[in-house]
Motif scaffolding. Sequence first.
Motif, PDB file in Angstrom:
ATOM      1  N   TYR A  69      24.082  10.798  26.823  1.00  9.22           N
ATOM      2  CA  TYR A  69      24.549  11.017  25.458  1.00  9.22           C
ATOM      3  C   TYR A  69      24.161  12.417  24.997  1.00  9.22           C
ATOM      4  N   ARG A  70      24.823  12.862  23.938  1.00  9.03           N
ATOM      5  CA  ARG A  70      24.587  14.175  23.353  1.00  9.03           C
ATOM      6  C   ARG A  70      23.735  14.028  22.098  1.00  9.03           C
ATOM      7  N   THR A  71      22.497  14.522  22.150  1.00  4.90           N
ATOM      8  CA  THR A  71      21.611  14.402  20.993  1.00  4.90           C
ATOM      9  C   THR A  71      22.114  15.200  19.802  1.00  4.90           C
ATOM     10  N   ASP A  72      22.747  16.358  20.041  1.00  7.72           N
ATOM     11  CA  ASP A  72      23.209  17.183  18.922  1.00  7.72           C
ATOM     12  C   ASP A  72      24.301  16.479  18.137  1.00  7.72           C
ATOM     13  N   LEU A  73      25.208  15.786  18.835  1.00  9.76           N
ATOM     14  CA  LEU A  73      26.294  15.089  18.144  1.00  9.76           C
ATOM     15  C   LEU A  73      25.765  13.871  17.383  1.00  9.76           C
ATOM     16  N   LEU A  74      24.831  13.152  17.981  1.00  7.23           N
ATOM     17  CA  LEU A  74      24.259  12.001  17.294  1.00  7.23           C
ATOM     18  C   LEU A  74      23.509  12.440  16.034  1.00  7.23           C
ATOM     19  N   GLU A  75      22.713  13.490  16.146  1.00  9.94           N
ATOM     20  CA  GLU A  75      21.936  13.963  14.994  1.00  9.94           C
ATOM     21  C   GLU A  75      22.849  14.469  13.884  1.00  9.94           C
ATOM     22  N   GLY A  89      26.594  18.937  36.690  1.00  7.66           N
ATOM     23  CA  GLY A  89      27.962  19.189  36.239  1.00  7.66           C
ATOM     24  C   GLY A  89      28.006  19.874  34.894  1.00  7.66           C
ATOM     25  N   VAL A  90      27.136  19.442  33.974  1.00  8.86           N
ATOM     26  CA  VAL A  90      27.075  20.074  32.654  1.00  8.86           C
ATOM     27  C   VAL A  90      26.575  21.513  32.773  1.00  8.86           C
ATOM     28  N   GLN A  91      25.540  21.731  33.567  1.00  9.10           N
ATOM     29  CA  GLN A  91      24.984  23.080  33.720  1.00  9.10           C
ATOM     30  C   GLN A  91      26.000  24.049  34.322  1.00  9.10           C
ATOM     31  N   ASN A  92      26.854  23.545  35.199  1.00 11.14           N
ATOM     32  CA  ASN A  92      27.853  24.407  35.829  1.00 11.14           C
ATOM     33  C   ASN A  92      29.057  24.674  34.941  1.00 11.14           C
ATOM     34  N   ASN A  93      29.352  23.750  34.023  1.00  7.43           N
ATOM     35  CA  ASN A  93      30.547  23.876  33.191  1.00  7.43           C
ATOM     36  C   ASN A  93      30.251  24.407  31.794  1.00  7.43           C
ATOM     37  N   THR A  94      29.302  23.790  31.112  1.00  7.00           N
ATOM     38  CA  THR A  94      28.965  24.208  29.748  1.00  7.00           C
ATOM     39  C   THR A  94      27.450  24.236  29.592  1.00  7.00           C
ATOM     40  N   PRO A  95      26.795  25.217  30.187  1.00  4.04           N
ATOM     41  CA  PRO A  95      25.321  25.258  30.153  1.00  4.04           C
ATOM     42  C   PRO A  95      24.744  25.294  28.748  1.00  4.04           C
ATOM     43  N   GLU A  96      25.537  25.746  27.773  1.00  5.72           N
ATOM     44  CA  GLU A  96      25.025  25.838  26.411  1.00  5.72           C
ATOM     45  C   GLU A  96      24.731  24.479  25.786  1.00  5.72           C
ATOM     46  N   ILE A  97      25.288  23.389  26.324  1.00  6.26           N
ATOM     47  CA  ILE A  97      25.013  22.059  25.757  1.00  6.26           C
ATOM     48  C   ILE A  97      24.028  21.261  26.611  1.00  6.26           C
ATOM     49  N   ALA A  98      23.594  21.826  27.754  1.00  3.63           N
ATOM     50  CA  ALA A  98      22.716  21.085  28.656  1.00  3.63           C
ATOM     51  C   ALA A  98      21.438  20.619  27.972  1.00  3.63           C
ATOM     52  N   GLN A  99      20.915  21.410  27.053  1.00  3.03           N
ATOM     53  CA  GLN A  99      19.667  21.055  26.378  1.00  3.03           C
ATOM     54  C   GLN A  99      19.798  19.821  25.495  1.00  3.03           C
ATOM     55  N   ARG A 103      20.913  13.850  27.271  1.00  2.06           N
ATOM     56  CA  ARG A 103      19.786  12.973  27.535  1.00  2.06           C
ATOM     57  C   ARG A 103      20.284  11.614  28.057  1.00  2.06           C
ATOM     58  N   CYS A 104      19.354  10.853  28.602  1.00  2.00           N
ATOM     59  CA  CYS A 104      19.612   9.453  28.939  1.00  2.00           C
ATOM     60  C   CYS A 104      18.387   8.663  28.496  1.00  2.00           C
ATOM     61  N   PRO A 105      18.520   7.372  28.224  1.00  2.00           N
ATOM     62  CA  PRO A 105      17.380   6.573  27.766  1.00  2.00           C
ATOM     63  C   PRO A 105      16.263   6.584  28.790  1.00  2.00           C
ATOM     64  N   ALA A 106      15.027   6.662  28.334  1.00  2.00           N
ATOM     65  CA  ALA A 106      13.864   6.685  29.236  1.00  2.00           C
ATOM     66  C   ALA A 106      13.675   5.309  29.853  1.00  2.00           C
TER      67      ALA A 106
END
Length: 312
Positions: free
Chosen positions: A174-180, A296-306, A309-312
Amino acid sequence: MKKALASLLAAGMAASLLAGCGGSSSTAASTADTSTAASTEASSTAESDAPLEGEITFWHSFTQGARMEAVQKAADKFMEANPGVKINIETYSWGDFNTKWNAGLTTGDLPDMSTAQGTGEVVEMMNADVLTPIDDMVDDIGRDRFSANALADMTSDGATYGVPYYSHAQVMWYRTDLLEAAGLEVPKTWDEFYDAAVTLTKDGQYGAAFSCSPNDLLSTRYLNYYVVSAGSSLLNDDLTANLTSKEAIDGINFWLKVYKNCSPAETINYTVNDHATLFYQGKTAFDFNSGFMIGGVQNNTPEIAQYVRCPA
């Protein structure tokens, strides 16, 4: 029909495979008729010392650059050490792989060695009687180095026909930025996931993708997530398909709802790679997949990699 080997580890087993079918017998081994230990040992030594010669075809579906390079590098290294051997590598996308194999079963045009997309395909190949047992290779590598359950899935009548080369840990990404930004918490139930996915579907962004190309397995995989989480199974005790249980029907209706309300319409024909690319490119907020998603994210859109996340 030409024999083939399935589910092999490309980086390491070319040597074992070719040693099994490419070595030539020595004259002593072919003409001697003796049961003495000394003669047997001499024959075995002569065979093992004989240079490997022959040509082998290997099919695989590692279409990503780094993986293709690793497979080719392993083959090149083996051919350098064994100049009499030629390894022909053919690469097919996961979506085309099953079609290629089915065509080969009809024409007899099959590889000497191949990967397979999960143990299900190995079982299909076993049932078609196109595989050669590889117990000697498994024992040489070390049978205890493999998952006993995975080997059992590729074993029939006491013979092993394949080895696992990796296993996926499927999780919810999931994308933490979109959820927040939407004031949402990480969902913990299917209903919460659906509500969040619908909320995040706006302005060219989609909450989640449900892909169901008939040439791939994603629709079954997603249905299995739902059914297993409800404590049920897509298989009956006799291993026949179980698609009419309450859990299966509920799951089918759930994913149909996801497709209609928060997934791109074109995903009805998407395969695994098409599906994953949506998340790689930041077009979906949720996805269910393995650890490959990070790369895949790092290779395509590294700006959103940070924010991934996935549930611990």
